[in-house]
Design an enzyme around this catalytic site. Sequence first.
Site, short mmCIF file in Angstrom:
data_model
loop_
_atom_site.label_atom_id
_atom_site.label_comp_id
_atom_site.label_asym_id
_atom_site.label_seq_id
_atom_site.Cartn_x
_atom_site.Cartn_y
_atom_site.Cartn_z
N ASP A 1 0.82 -1.21 0.00
CA ASP A 1 0.00 0.00 0.00
C ASP A 1 0.85 1.26 0.00
O ASP A 1 0.46 2.28 -0.55
CB ASP A 1 -0.96 0.00 1.20
CG ASP A 1 -2.22 0.77 0.88
OD1 ASP A 1 -2.69 1.53 1.73
OD2 ASP A 1 -2.73 0.64 -0.26
N GLU B 1 0.25 10.90 5.26
CA GLU B 1 0.07 9.45 5.08
C GLU B 1 1.39 8.78 4.75
O GLU B 1 1.71 7.71 5.29
CB GLU B 1 -0.95 9.21 3.97
CG GLU B 1 -1.46 7.80 3.91
CD GLU B 1 -2.83 7.73 3.31
OE1 GLU B 1 -3.77 8.31 3.88
OE2 GLU B 1 -2.96 7.09 2.24
N GLU C 1 -11.22 6.22 -2.28
CA GLU C 1 -11.17 6.63 -0.86
C GLU C 1 -12.28 5.95 -0.06
O GLU C 1 -12.06 5.49 1.07
CB GLU C 1 -11.31 8.16 -0.75
CG GLU C 1 -10.23 8.96 -1.48
CD GLU C 1 -8.87 8.92 -0.77
OE1 GLU C 1 -8.43 7.84 -0.36
OE2 GLU C 1 -8.25 9.99 -0.62
N GLU D 1 -9.70 -2.86 -6.18
CA GLU D 1 -9.62 -2.91 -4.71
C GLU D 1 -9.74 -4.35 -4.22
O GLU D 1 -9.01 -4.78 -3.32
CB GLU D 1 -10.71 -2.02 -4.10
CG GLU D 1 -10.46 -0.53 -4.27
CD GLU D 1 -9.25 -0.03 -3.47
OE1 GLU D 1 -8.86 -0.69 -2.50
OE2 GLU D 1 -8.70 1.00 -3.83
C1 LIG Z 1 -5.23 0.22 -2.57
C2 LIG Z 1 -5.65 1.49 -1.88
N1 LIG Z 1 -6.90 2.03 -2.13
C3 LIG Z 1 -7.26 3.18 -1.49
C4 LIG Z 1 -6.46 3.81 -0.57
C5 LIG Z 1 -6.90 5.07 0.14
N2 LIG Z 1 -6.26 6.23 -0.37
C6 LIG Z 1 -5.22 3.21 -0.33
N3 LIG Z 1 -4.38 3.76 0.57
N4 LIG Z 1 -4.83 2.06 -0.97
#
Ligand SMILES: Cc1ncc(CN)c(N)n1
Length: 212
Positions: free
Chosen positions: A38, A79, A131, A201
């Site tokens: 991520d 983040e 999001e 996702e």
């Molecule tokens: C795979 C993924 N999707 C969404 C997000 C949220 N910005 C994230 N951090 N990572």
Amino acid sequence: MWAKKHLLYTGATRQPFILSIRDGSVDLSSFKRWLGQDYVFVREFVPFVASVLIKASKKSDDGNDMEVILGGLASLNDEIAWFKSEASKWDVPLSNTVVHKANQNYRRFLENLMLPEVDYAVAITAFWAIEAVYQESFAHCLEDGSKTPSELQDTCQRWGNEGFGEYCRSLQKIANRCLEKASSDVLTKAEVTFLRVLEHEVEFWNMSHGCA
Ligand SMILES: Cc1ncc(CN)c(N)n1
């Protein structure tokens, strides 16, 4: 919004990896895999959000859009710092991460969405969906009755907190406003893109959970 209409949305926000965090059965190797992947995703997400900001400043009829998107971009700065501190807590190296297929595919999808010919309504819908999936997934891990391990609470809070929920709702309002006045062609493109986000996702969660 289509969210409720598509079973895929439930699949993306109640995926086994998320459910395993919520019931406390998640194995730490999966969590560490997700963390490393991520981080790679978020670094690619930054230019995508910047491209939505540019489209908003050029195409939007409401100056507030740019401010909402700018807020989202600014939070990505914190983040990235959060990922670095979390990764050092878990001894997860963030450099030379092998980028898994699902992540590579997601990156290519984001790159396509950054192209100038992609409509603002399509881009903002994708941004909201990306999001919102995280917000709903991690908020689920914070609900009463969840047995989320204490060492994963911080991660769940990052995206599951009420403030991030507010932010997602403001993105949804922007997307809805744009879609209300979109042509049927753009509307179709936006819905297809929405579903593609959900697919990416689900693939990302599957990759994290260790599914092939
Ligand atoms: C795979 C993924 N999707 C969404 C997000 C949220 N910005 C994230 N951090 N990572």
